[in-house]
Write an enzyme that holds these catalytic residues in place. Structure first.
Site, PDB file in Angstrom:
ATOM      1  N   ASP A  40       0.838  -1.213   0.000  1.00  0.00           N
ATOM      2  CA  ASP A  40       0.000   0.000   0.000  1.00  0.00           C
ATOM      3  C   ASP A  40       0.869   1.258   0.000  1.00  0.00           C
ATOM      4  OD1 ASP A  40      -2.313   1.438  -0.010  1.00  0.00           O
ATOM      5  OD2 ASP A  40      -2.753   1.206   2.124  1.00  0.00           O
ATOM      6  N   ASN A  88     -10.903  -2.200  -5.534  1.00  0.00           N
ATOM      7  CA  ASN A  88     -10.112  -1.319  -6.404  1.00  0.00           C
ATOM      8  C   ASN A  88     -10.779  -1.060  -7.761  1.00  0.00           C
ATOM      9  OD1 ASN A  88      -6.878  -2.568  -5.226  1.00  0.00           O
ATOM     10  ND2 ASN A  88      -8.010  -0.745  -4.598  1.00  0.00           N
TER      11      ASN A  88
END
Ligand code: FPP
Ligand code: MG
Length: 261
Positions: A40, A88
């Site tokens: 991330d 996502n």
């Protein structure tokens, strides 16, 4: 080669010595067999450098290649990386397209990468593959076929992956077998459910690392992470170093793994 400044030479010397001493310590105790990673912070890293998000993802890809070298080098057998979650898909279509192309290219590179062949790394795509563009599914299939007999290391790449979706898919497929009369409800146990998960019958992750300072699991390996140690670090993914990995492994070794005892 440009001459390094005095302070950076001193700092890299200290870093190297620290790495060496951590490596020595790590070798004395059992290693995690399976490390899972939530990569991330690509876009925040890009913002810091004043470059585009796409460039941040590209730097993330380059760092992943190095990370895998470090991990396999110290003897980690299985690595699972979270590359793209089902959530996502809510991102801008141009970012999604960029990432899908980057993944397809990475799978294509795998079939040409000497390190994959030399280290006998098997590569698998895990996730709801029917949500992915055909060119990516095909590139992944080629990489899976090319590496299917490699048995020293395993790399799972989670794309279009969601932990709840994975469990739902397992339940649906098991129900179909029950309906057909191939299974009795009494046959359903943990081992059977594992067989129906995307990850299949592999060891659960011993250690899950998440970068960028966020401290959440974000729908990653929900079933498999029941007893995993969690390690969070503030570093953005494209900035992760070998030292960060060694620190995570050392930290894991120091914790008592009790399984509820
Ligand atoms: C998280 O950062 C990263 C992603 C959603 C994509 C992960 C992809 C890579 C590391 C590229 C290489 C991967 C493979 C498998 C070749 P973010 O976009 O959430 O950034 P932010 O948290 O700063 O917004
Ligand atoms: Mg993020």
């Amino acid at each position: 080669m440009p001459k390094q400044g005095f302070f950076s030479t001193v700092i890299s010397g200290i870093r190297e010595r620290y790495e060496q001493s951590l490596l020595q310590d790590i070798k004395k105790e059992p290693l995690p067999k399976h490390i899972a990673v939530i990569m991330d912070g690509n876009r925040r890293y890009a913002r810091q450098l004043n470059v585009t998000s796409d460039e941040g993802h590209l730097l993330g890809k380059e760092r992943l290649e190095e990370f895998l070298d470090w991990a396999y080098d110290i003897g980690i057998k299985i690595v699972t990386v979270y590359a793209f979650s089902t959530e996502n898909f809510r991102r801008d279509s141009s970012e999604i397209e960029y990432l899908m192309n980057l993944y397809a290219k990475s799978f294509d590179d795998i079939t040409k990468d000497e390190r994959i062949r030399k280290n006998r790394i098997r590569v698998r795509l895990i996730g709801k593959t029917d949500l992915l563009p055909g060119y990516l599914r095909e590139a992944a299939k080629r990489a899976e076929e090319f590496t299917k007999d490699f048995d020293k290391y395993l790399l799972n790449v989670a794309i279009a992956y969601g932990g709840r979706e994975e469990i739902l898919d397992a339940i649906k497929n098991i129900s179909k077998e029950v309906k057909k009369g191939n299974l009795e409800p009494e046959d359903i146990d943990e081992k059977l459910i594992e067989r129906y998960l995307y990850t299949g019958e592999i060891e659960d992750p011993d250690l899950i690392i998440r970068t960028s300072g966020e401290e959440r699991i974000s729908n990653f390996l929900l079933w498999q992470s029941a007893y995993s140690e969690l390690y969070f670090t503030d570093v953005y993914w494209p900035d992760i170093t070998k030292l960060d990995l060694l620190k995570a492994v050392r930290d894991y070794q120091k914790r008592q793994r009790r399984y509820g005892k």
